[in-house]
Design a protein around this motif. Structure first.
Motif, PDB file in Angstrom:
ATOM      1  N   THR A  88       0.827  -1.212   0.000  1.00 16.53           N
ATOM      2  CA  THR A  88       0.000   0.000   0.000  1.00 16.53           C
ATOM      3  C   THR A  88       0.855   1.253   0.000  1.00 16.53           C
ATOM      4  O   THR A  88       0.607   2.204  -0.759  1.00 16.53           O
ATOM      5  N   GLY A  89       1.881   1.255   0.852  1.00 23.41           N
ATOM      6  CA  GLY A  89       2.760   2.425   0.930  1.00 23.41           C
ATOM      7  C   GLY A  89       3.491   2.688  -0.369  1.00 23.41           C
ATOM      8  O   GLY A  89       3.543   3.830  -0.849  1.00 23.41           O
ATOM      9  N   VAL A  90       4.054   1.633  -0.960  1.00 19.41           N
ATOM     10  CA  VAL A  90       4.785   1.792  -2.226  1.00 19.41           C
ATOM     11  C   VAL A  90       3.832   2.240  -3.332  1.00 19.41           C
ATOM     12  O   VAL A  90       4.178   3.122  -4.139  1.00 19.41           O
ATOM     13  N   SER A  91       2.643   1.672  -3.380  1.00 20.77           N
ATOM     14  CA  SER A  91       1.692   2.005  -4.441  1.00 20.77           C
ATOM     15  C   SER A  91       1.244   3.463  -4.352  1.00 20.77           C
ATOM     16  O   SER A  91       1.183   4.174  -5.366  1.00 20.77           O
ATOM     17  N   ILE A  92       0.929   3.914  -3.139  1.00 21.33           N
ATOM     18  CA  ILE A  92       0.488   5.305  -2.971  1.00 21.33           C
ATOM     19  C   ILE A  92       1.603   6.270  -3.329  1.00 21.33           C
ATOM     20  O   ILE A  92       1.393   7.270  -4.033  1.00 21.33           O
ATOM     21  N   THR A  93       2.824   5.957  -2.855  1.00 20.21           N
ATOM     22  CA  THR A  93       3.972   6.819  -3.164  1.00 20.21           C
ATOM     23  C   THR A  93       4.223   6.873  -4.669  1.00 20.21           C
ATOM     24  O   THR A  93       4.443   7.954  -5.245  1.00 20.21           O
ATOM     25  N   ALA A  94       4.191   5.701  -5.317  1.00 16.75           N
ATOM     26  CA  ALA A  94       4.424   5.660  -6.767  1.00 16.75           C
ATOM     27  C   ALA A  94       3.346   6.427  -7.510  1.00 16.75           C
ATOM     28  O   ALA A  94       3.630   7.128  -8.490  1.00 16.75           O
ATOM     29  N   LEU A  95       2.110   6.314  -7.065  1.00 17.48           N
ATOM     30  CA  LEU A  95       1.010   7.018  -7.723  1.00 17.48           C
ATOM     31  C   LEU A  95       1.176   8.525  -7.618  1.00 17.48           C
ATOM     32  O   LEU A  95       1.011   9.263  -8.607  1.00 17.48           O
ATOM     33  N   VAL A  96       1.540   9.009  -6.427  1.00 17.51           N
ATOM     34  CA  VAL A  96       1.701  10.457  -6.225  1.00 17.51           C
ATOM     35  C   VAL A  96       2.847  11.000  -7.070  1.00 17.51           C
ATOM     36  O   VAL A  96       2.726  12.031  -7.738  1.00 17.51           O
ATOM     37  N   ILE A  97       3.985  10.267  -7.049  1.00 16.56           N
ATOM     38  CA  ILE A  97       5.157  10.743  -7.795  1.00 16.56           C
ATOM     39  C   ILE A  97       4.924  10.652  -9.300  1.00 16.56           C
ATOM     40  O   ILE A  97       5.309  11.540 -10.067  1.00 16.56           O
ATOM     41  N   ALA A 110      11.499   7.850 -12.772  1.00 20.18           N
ATOM     42  CA  ALA A 110      10.738   6.749 -13.367  1.00 20.18           C
ATOM     43  C   ALA A 110      11.441   5.415 -13.136  1.00 20.18           C
ATOM     44  O   ALA A 110      10.801   4.396 -12.866  1.00 20.18           O
ATOM     45  N   LEU A 111      12.780   5.421 -13.236  1.00 16.85           N
ATOM     46  CA  LEU A 111      13.540   4.210 -12.973  1.00 16.85           C
ATOM     47  C   LEU A 111      13.348   3.762 -11.522  1.00 16.85           C
ATOM     48  O   LEU A 111      13.190   2.569 -11.231  1.00 16.85           O
ATOM     49  N   GLY A 112      13.340   4.726 -10.598  1.00 16.21           N
ATOM     50  CA  GLY A 112      13.142   4.396  -9.190  1.00 16.21           C
ATOM     51  C   GLY A 112      11.774   3.772  -8.937  1.00 16.21           C
ATOM     52  O   GLY A 112      11.651   2.788  -8.196  1.00 16.21           O
ATOM     53  N   ILE A 113      10.747   4.344  -9.570  1.00 12.27           N
ATOM     54  CA  ILE A 113       9.400   3.780  -9.418  1.00 12.27           C
ATOM     55  C   ILE A 113       9.352   2.361  -9.976  1.00 12.27           C
ATOM     56  O   ILE A 113       8.766   1.456  -9.377  1.00 12.27           O
ATOM     57  N   THR A 114       9.995   2.173 -11.140  1.00 14.15           N
ATOM     58  CA  THR A 114      10.007   0.841 -11.752  1.00 14.15           C
ATOM     59  C   THR A 114      10.676  -0.176 -10.839  1.00 14.15           C
ATOM     60  O   THR A 114      10.168  -1.281 -10.637  1.00 14.15           O
ATOM     61  N   ILE A 115      11.818   0.189 -10.274  1.00 16.53           N
ATOM     62  CA  ILE A 115      12.538  -0.728  -9.384  1.00 16.53           C
ATOM     63  C   ILE A 115      11.718  -1.022  -8.136  1.00 16.53           C
ATOM     64  O   ILE A 115      11.646  -2.164  -7.669  1.00 16.53           O
ATOM     65  N   ASP A 116      11.054   0.001  -7.590  1.00 15.36           N
ATOM     66  CA  ASP A 116      10.234  -0.216  -6.392  1.00 15.36           C
ATOM     67  C   ASP A 116       9.123  -1.232  -6.666  1.00 15.36           C
ATOM     68  O   ASP A 116       8.875  -2.137  -5.850  1.00 15.36           O
ATOM     69  N   LEU A 117       8.435  -1.086  -7.809  1.00 14.22           N
ATOM     70  CA  LEU A 117       7.282  -1.939  -8.094  1.00 14.22           C
ATOM     71  C   LEU A 117       7.669  -3.322  -8.595  1.00 14.22           C
ATOM     72  O   LEU A 117       7.015  -4.320  -8.256  1.00 14.22           O
ATOM     73  N   VAL A 118       8.722  -3.402  -9.404  1.00 10.37           N
ATOM     74  CA  VAL A 118       9.075  -4.663 -10.055  1.00 10.37           C
ATOM     75  C   VAL A 118      10.109  -5.463  -9.263  1.00 10.37           C
ATOM     76  O   VAL A 118      10.161  -6.688  -9.371  1.00 10.37           O
ATOM     77  N   VAL A 119      10.912  -4.785  -8.449  1.00 13.40           N
ATOM     78  CA  VAL A 119      11.954  -5.469  -7.674  1.00 13.40           C
ATOM     79  C   VAL A 119      11.673  -5.390  -6.173  1.00 13.40           C
ATOM     80  O   VAL A 119      11.687  -6.403  -5.463  1.00 13.40           O
ATOM     81  N   GLY A 120      11.418  -4.177  -5.687  1.00 14.71           N
ATOM     82  CA  GLY A 120      11.244  -3.991  -4.249  1.00 14.71           C
ATOM     83  C   GLY A 120      10.038  -4.735  -3.679  1.00 14.71           C
ATOM     84  O   GLY A 120      10.147  -5.424  -2.656  1.00 14.71           O
ATOM     85  N   VAL A 121       8.900  -4.596  -4.325  1.00 13.41           N
ATOM     86  CA  VAL A 121       7.688  -5.265  -3.832  1.00 13.41           C
ATOM     87  C   VAL A 121       7.841  -6.790  -3.866  1.00 13.41           C
ATOM     88  O   VAL A 121       7.526  -7.461  -2.873  1.00 13.41           O
ATOM     89  N   PRO A 122       8.338  -7.391  -4.959  1.00 14.83           N
ATOM     90  CA  PRO A 122       8.562  -8.847  -4.925  1.00 14.83           C
ATOM     91  C   PRO A 122       9.559  -9.283  -3.850  1.00 14.83           C
ATOM     92  O   PRO A 122       9.371 -10.340  -3.237  1.00 14.83           O
TER      93      PRO A 122
END
Length: 338
Positions: A21-30, A45-57
């Protein structure tokens, strides 16, 4: 880490939900700010991609997969979900890194599918050459080895079983191991004729619905058509599974099976009666026929839990069947347990 495993087994999923939830809200706002092309937008954009595709898994792995001893295959839908989320959040001109990651994931996904398919194919081939092995139970065992989760294994095994019994089991032998008397229950109820009639109706209605919906939305039309085809496959698979998985009566137990719909092991000592009248056990009296009327009801001394498709279970204290050899079936169940 291992000292914290019992705690993570209980709290890991809520913690992961909080991280997601935290990562998704942050990514959405940014991501909303990226449309204005601020400085270093590509890095953001690279940071958001890494958070969603690498960090969350990774969070899912350490908080859920590892503490619960799940298979790493469980990471696949999380990674795919991260890719899809990033593709929706990021502007099209800032998805270069995402496209690269998506291309790298293709061979991984293909490899996972091939691996699972190979293990399933190996399992059913062994079962076809061995009358003592039930292909459906073998698929459940292989699926559990892959997923390490009972419900996920049941869903995966059920999906594979649909295609196996509908398309690949027409030359398979009936599962009837030595020491057990098999009792089929599909001829008297005209199971094959009923399935054929349903498929005919589904074909006519499916074509009509597709032609009506396609001008409005082709995607929805094809989704409905694919659903109809899958439904027809399921009916065929259930029929073939009913033929190949008869009820087995041995000295110690009765293995009750009805296609893909029902599996229950009943010790002979638990059977209290075999009659033609339906016992008054409410929802715990289960009709195992395919749209026909049971000729015999078997009552148990107390409810037991039966396995159904896709991991569903239900309590059963009586089951109704229409055995093709009714007299022999009753005689066999009435014989003293070994």
């Amino acid at each position: 880490f291992m000292d914290r495993v019992p705690v993570l087994r209980r709290a890991g999923l809520p913690l992961f939900a909080a991280v997601l939830t935290g990562v998704s809200i942050t990514a959405l706002v940014i991501a909303r700010q990226l449309a204005a092309h601020p400085p270093h937008a590509d890095l953001v954009a690279l940071g958001i991609t890494i958070d969603l595709v690498v960090g969350v898994p990774l969070a899912f792995y350490f908080l859920v997969v590892r503490p619960r001893r799940l298979s790493v295959v469980a990471l696949v839908p999380v990674v795919v979900g991260g890719v899809l989320a990033a593709s929706q959040l990021l502007p099209v001109d800032q998805q270069t890194a995402l496209h690269a990651i998506a291309l790298l994931l293709i061979p991984v996904e293909v490899g996972v599918i091939v691996w699972i398919g190979w293990r399933a194919l190996h399992a059913v081939r062994q079962s076809r050459s061995d009358a003592t092995t039930d292909p459906l139970q073998r698929l459940h065992s292989i699926a559990f080895d892959v997923t390490r989760n009972r419900r996920a294994a049941a869903i995966l095994a059920s999906e594979i079983a649909v295609f196996y019994y509908a398309l690949g089991a027409w030359r398979a032998s009936r599962n009837a191991p030595p020491g057990a008397t098999p009792f089929t229950h599909y001829r008297r109820g005209a199971h094959a004729s009923l399935v054929g009639g349903f498929i005919l109706v589904m074909a006519v209605e499916g074509i009509a619905v597709h032609l009506l919906v396609a001008p409005w939305n082709p995607v929805v039309a094809w989704i409905l058509t694919i659903g109809t085809i899958y439904g027809a496959l399921w009916l065929v698979a259930d029929y073939r599974a009913t033929v190949l998985r008869p009820i087995l009566v041995s000295e110690e137990q009765v293995l009750v099976r009805a296609g893909l719909r029902f599996t229950l092991r009943v010790p002979r000592t638990r059977i209290v009666s075999v009659g033609r009248e339906k016992p008054d056990f409410g929802k715990e009296s289960v009709d195992l026929t395919f749209l026909s009327e049971p000729t015999h009801w078997v009552a148990l001394d107390e409810p037991m839990v039966a396995d159904g498709p896709y991991g569903f279970r239900r309590r059963v204290q009586a089951f109704g069947v229409e055995p093709d050899a009714a007299t022999e079936f009753v005689r066999e169940l009435a014989a003293p347990a070994g």
